[in-house]
Write an enzyme that holds these catalytic residues in place. Structure first.
Site, mmCIF file in Angstrom:
data_model
loop_
_atom_site.group_PDB
_atom_site.id
_atom_site.type_symbol
_atom_site.label_atom_id
_atom_site.label_comp_id
_atom_site.label_asym_id
_atom_site.label_seq_id
_atom_site.Cartn_x
_atom_site.Cartn_y
_atom_site.Cartn_z
ATOM 1 N N ASN A 156 -1.894 -6.900 -0.392
ATOM 2 C CA ASN A 156 -3.067 -6.825 -0.561
ATOM 3 C C ASN A 156 -2.994 -7.741 -2.108
ATOM 4 O O ASN A 156 -1.947 -7.873 -3.076
ATOM 5 C CB ASN A 156 -3.376 -5.854 -1.639
ATOM 6 C CG ASN A 156 -3.656 -4.228 -0.862
ATOM 7 O OD1 ASN A 156 -4.535 -4.626 0.654
ATOM 8 N ND2 ASN A 156 -3.347 -3.317 -1.420
ATOM 9 N N ARG A 208 -25.152 -8.777 -45.087
ATOM 10 C CA ARG A 208 -24.260 -8.117 -44.379
ATOM 11 C C ARG A 208 -24.930 -6.686 -43.329
ATOM 12 O O ARG A 208 -25.407 -6.415 -44.409
ATOM 13 C CB ARG A 208 -23.276 -8.330 -45.789
ATOM 14 C CG ARG A 208 -22.426 -9.590 -45.648
ATOM 15 C CD ARG A 208 -20.789 -9.297 -45.871
ATOM 16 N NE ARG A 208 -20.717 -9.117 -47.407
ATOM 17 C CZ ARG A 208 -19.992 -7.632 -47.796
ATOM 18 N NH1 ARG A 208 -19.368 -7.348 -46.341
ATOM 19 N NH2 ARG A 208 -19.623 -6.879 -48.775
ATOM 20 N N LYS A 265 0.492 -3.308 4.968
ATOM 21 C CA LYS A 265 -0.975 -4.127 3.838
ATOM 22 C C LYS A 265 -0.250 -5.271 2.857
ATOM 23 O O LYS A 265 0.988 -4.599 2.620
ATOM 24 C CB LYS A 265 -1.504 -3.244 3.140
ATOM 25 C CG LYS A 265 -3.120 -2.342 3.153
ATOM 26 C CD LYS A 265 -3.814 -3.778 4.133
ATOM 27 C CE LYS A 265 -5.190 -3.861 3.209
ATOM 28 N NZ LYS A 265 -5.503 -2.423 2.097
ATOM 29 N N SER A 284 0.984 -1.331 0.128
ATOM 30 C CA SER A 284 -0.023 0.092 0.179
ATOM 31 C C SER A 284 1.028 1.222 -0.540
ATOM 32 O O SER A 284 2.239 1.623 0.331
ATOM 33 C CB SER A 284 -0.372 0.262 1.017
ATOM 34 O OG SER A 284 -1.274 1.174 1.714
#
Lengths: 431, 431, 431, 431
Positions: free
Chosen positions: B257, B289, B255, B249
């Site tokens: 993550n 088409r 942290k 972080s």
């Protein structure tokens, strides 16, 4: 994002959290040309977002160029603060571009509206001829929708164009008791709205602007779809402005394909799916900052916005150069031999013999005309009930599309009035 | 697309429509390094597709390098023939990559399955503890799904990996009576299936492969979602393999993550919207088409396929390095003080006092344990009806998660058997 | 669901888990007419699903009608086992209905294909006239797609039509070591496939059938869209079978709106959104059984399937009664004064003067015809390069749509061959 | 729809188009209890919409009950006028219900906000513990979002709640020159806004309200998702209010499933797909009135709106009765042994040794705590750099979550201020 970092430093200097000289140093390195974008991109994957390597590079730049100031970079902010605020700043630019494009497209529509206010064209419902309208009225309906889009855009700006600033989990605890003070100064620096609190995981603002672009693209796509239908070989009422070599076929020498309209439709088709992704991704982010949903926004929202903006500008060009074939408008009105005015005859006859009797009788006449492959006018004149109540002249008058346009002119006037008052207001606002 | 042009020339030479020497000349210039991609991109907008400027550049290259042969370039084909067949050739490459990735992810899942076949873990329903299962069984369910995806991919290839070749409107009229003959030779040259006719505007084949990748991504996303929940701080049963500096972080030092899982989830979230776009865009193309729908496919299908493939590969890496915290598995099983085995006690008690009476009684005990903040085991041992039918030892045996795993082992064996027989077959097939 | 409960009791009796007499008693009360549906519905909300109140009512019925047996109801199963297996049994019925409807629609398409195999019609690309095709070829493309849908349906049945049986969290622990034995007997009783393990939260099977119906509806919608375009007043090539009073307007006596086609299109439009919901809802269910996703399936899948089935049947009716206006087919071919054969002329001219020169020259002629509002044939005959290489007769032959149909007949034959061999196989399979 | 017919007759009487006595007669039969709904439903399919058989029944009722007046029923209107205006009248009722529900949910959120303003709870990002926040702040973020939804709803009403009245193709030609006059009187009768012109095929108004409900449901779903995560067995911070027998499992006596939250999530999951359908269906309607798109709206919009409204009301009940487990809030804060305050320590240390040095040092300490399975506090106190700058007391103060809540209180105050001023305004407005 660099605008955010520079403004954050200035704001923190203003409230006395970091030294002004350091803020100035930071600001000098917040220039995108100093950054290694390739490295940014490469580092984003392992970091989980682009802010972390961006802050790292900025820190390195300052450590080298203004040693001592690097410690104040990104002070108290979290990655999402800078990424989201950077997004909001981009969205603000986007809204300016869209306001101008909307302004232009409204001008063009208003011109077309005035020019064709009284030009009859087939009104079509269920892809069938219904009753005559005017081409100006058809255009007015689009202009009316565009005016609503202008209104929506004006309304959402106060909600969407706001600062994101909450720190790690929204409390700004890293700034002690002074978080709101910094937030307020930062919003001023960036000229963004200041929300009551951060909105890291409550992303209705972001999805609201996605809704706006989706609605706008809905109208753009609807106009393009109508144009594509009017451009069909069998209808031939309008065509795209010619561009040298545009729309040719690789094998069929006669082809002039509506390539601009196709590109608008191709864009419009993609929008509903992108909006549904935005809703799923942005609105269900877990707790204070989520996992996966935010990441899914990163490619989706820009795609939705820029696709829409491009299509809006392409539409503006098509409308500006739109070729209207007056002969086809007229010949298509005549194509059903007067059937398109069956309602007109029925309404007048209703006053003589009652609504349901009139409707039933005229329905019979239309069916007879169809089964006997004769003209509606002829079949009508052969009908004794008609002969009893109307002269040939009266019938011919009824069968003139120009006489059955109802309130078209009033309606067009109403839309143009709204456009004109809106338009002036826009000019006054400036930006 | 250049492979198509070269093969077309060869095929037409084989059936005697163009001279073999010209076909050879054309083939020599079908090399992507000779092309100005910037110009290709710029010209695509006005042309309406990329094939027209590509054929133009190819023609110019040959006009200069092998004058006289340029007249045979793209003979009898339409833009969509080359673009669609080029897409199919890319999709074929994609399926090879996906087959390998699926193969790898199945191997990894099978390894995990075997390793944790008898390791108890909390079984969770409604995000609540339910009964114990084994971690191997949890993995087996994912492996079982992946085996189905392998099967689906094998089945769809015959339908999807086919030639597109119809000329202007599907009749191959530009090749007179010899269209099918050329088509057959062309399919051989490209080693693609030969359909009964072209499928310019019937694009179920294309959407079928989009459905496949969406289903596959559904499973990938489900696995990632479960991992993300197991990685929650309060659960802590597994974690992503550590990478240096990954998942940090910008403000919180502690942290780590789950960035890989987040990127998988971010990809998975985008797929349903992309698939809905593919359905709207591809399936409703007008007549021979269409207009707009095809264009909308161009950015959508590649995004869907490559996003899925990337996520599958990221998942493979996460699973290969998955860190399983055995202590947490065990402590979470104990977290409810035995409540997770309420069903086990209830089923055995049912044999003594009847199913509904047992269910009601144990429900009361669980509620008492909860309201008195006591342990389920203690509350159970205090209950006279329990005392009457069971010894303390019997209760303790019932409260052992390892004794209430039912058919887990048999089920895992069943999935691994299916995997092993499938796996051998794949190896035999080669590619 | 009652079929599941009855079969579960029989299966458990067969393997000796519950007494046969109780199983028989349970079976006698598994009749939907005995149930209070109003109460079922009312209780489902608080219970969280319909199985819990259903099992309660069944238990009460047996307690009263065959006291003593009620204790064996739903033995060892979880709510999701009975709900999902009930769903699979309904999906099996649905596939029978769809197989028959597909069979019928293929028969009708094959008939149309043969009837109009050589009838020229305008081939349209980009909503513009391209080159002639035959109406039979247009139909053949749809038949070809329907054959692929038959194939897909046949393939997925083995994967989708399987038992769901796992107990609380998939281990069947409530049945001790005999879970798989019961599962096997239960699958036999219900004539469903037996999966290696339960699939409560791995719902790719369910979404696979949703994908199938979405693809099928894509084709149905595409056919309806083409019909709606052919039904436009300006095109008028086909119309819906007349029904008394159907398609009238409340005000316009001449209107005969294509209401059946509108209802098909209305259905087709809803499918992509429903499929994206199925993907989001079904594929991301948490752990062993999820929270919310399963609930979202309950209204979505039936809506998707029944909407598709209804639309397929409506399409069958429209196609069976389709009114084809031969005069319009012909007059539309002539509408461009021969431009639709520009490619034909260009290809033949290419053999004389080279491909690019021919394409450029004919493009000039088409533009001249357009700017001078003259006929393409006239403009062509006035062109010296044409005069030099072709006689008037040759030109007229080139401008005959029937002479420029390429491989249409061979392609139609190919599709019909595939249809015929498939069709026989279907008849042989029976059900 | 009957309100429309009655008001139309009154309006036309007011401007002198039909006799007042006939208008009165028509009004007397515009009562839904007089209608045969079964017949209405049955006739809608062949008519293509419900208005035609409704007008037929109304006409028959009047022909019998007030003969002579039946000829003035539905005078000059088209089916879509009555169906769309009927829809708008229902949407107006819907907005009243939603305003009230929003009002209630805001009140409840504000109560929770005040009650838990200072109660620390784990702030979670990436599904990991981040830093402490307060439960009141978590709630405040939801309240803030709900206030924005109130604002959006107030804004869109002027655009959405307007009359639809255009006649066959939007010109009101059936009313001659007096169309706008009737429209104006009709809007007054129904107390609806009067648009410049009809908007039969420009349906941004309808999709705008669909966007509103989708955004609202996004917030509702986000709150429910967070609650579901907080309700996990391992987290246990909140639970649903108990209802007798609610949430039980058919086999597991201890289960108390969050059924209300599951039903909200089940609803929220369906919304993005429904909105994408609305966009596709409503925005691309052809010409003056389209084919298929309008039909697709009929089931989609009501489903979207009522699903959202139901979920909002369920959420209100869950929030009102929400059980908050204070002990769990506290114990979860302590779960990481102080790691959740790593940022707090790092920020203070940064003032001593610089930001990056502090971040790096504390990251090392967190890793050591993790690898040595020791407490963060202990690891911290063992660190010489910490010992140098801080006393044990200072560290303990830093590790108290209540001391690291930053601007939480100010932010909550800001949201409550906005709520209070908004709330008063709402009360003043009345309805």
């Amino acid at each position: 994002m660099l605008d955010f970092e520079a403004a954050l430093a200035r704001a923190e200097a203003r409230v006395g959290i970091i030294p002004p000289a350091d803020a100035e140093n930071i600001g000098q390195f917040c220039r995108s040309d100093l950054f290694d974008k390739h490295l940014l991109s490469a580092s984003s994957a392992s970091s989980g977002n682009v802010a972390i390597p961006m802050v790292q590079q900025l820190t390195e730049l300052i450590r080298t160029g203004a040693p001592g100031s690097e410690g104040y970079v990104h002070w108290g902010a979290t990655s999402q603060d800078v990424i989201d605020t950077g997004l909001v700043l981009q969205l603000r630019e986007m809204t300016y571009i869209t306001e101008e494009a909307l302004h232009n497209v409204c001008d063009t529509l208003a011109d077309l509206c005035r020019r064709y206010a009284t030009t009859p064209i087939v009104g079509r419902t269920w892809l069938q001829h219904a009753v005559p309208i005017t081409f100006g009225l058809k255009i007015a309906a689009s202009l009316d929708a565009m005016l609503r889009h202008q209104e929506r855009l004006a309304e959402l700006k106060a909600r969407v164009l706001v600062l994101q600033f909450g720190g790690a989990a929204g409390t700004l605890a890293s700034l002690g008791a002074r978080g709101k003070e910094v937030a307020s100064a930062l919003a001023e620096e960036l000229k963004l709205g200041l929300p009551s609190m951060s909105w890291h995981a409550h992303r209705d603002r972001i999805v609201e602007i996605a809704c706006f672009y989706s609605l706008l693209m809905g109208t753009v796509g609807k106009i393009a779809r109508d144009l594509s239908l009017l451009m069909q070989t069998e209808v031939g009422e309008v065509s795209e402005p010619h561009s040298e070599g545009g729309g040719g076929s690789s094998t069929m020498p006669h082809k002039r394909n509506p390539v601009a309209v196709a590109s608008i439709l191709g864009a419009a088709i993609r929008v509903p799916g992108l909006l549904s992704t935005m809703l799923v991704a942005a609105m269900s982010q877990e707790h204070e900052r989520g996992l996966g949903g935010w990441q899914a926004e990163w490619s989706t929202l820009p795609e939705l916005c820029t696709t829409s903006e491009d299509a809006l500008e392409t539409l503006a060009e098509v409308l500006e150069g739109l070729i209207v074939d007056a002969d086809s408008l007229q010949s298509n009105l005549e194509k059903t031999g007067g059937l398109i005015l069956a309602e007109a005859v029925s309404m007048v006859l209703a006053e003589k013999i009652g609504k349901h009797e009139a409707h039933a009788l005229i329905r019979q006449v239309t069916q007879r005309a169809s089964s006997e492959s004769t003209n509606f006018r002829v079949a009508l004149l052969n009908e004794s009930a008609i002969q009893k109540h109307f002269s040939v002249d009266e019938i011919d008058k009824l069968l003139n599309p120009a006489h059955y346009l109802g309130s078209s002119a009033t309606m067009i006037r109403g839309v143009l009035d709204a456009y004109e008052s809106r338009s002036i207001q826009y000019a006054k606002d400036g930006k």
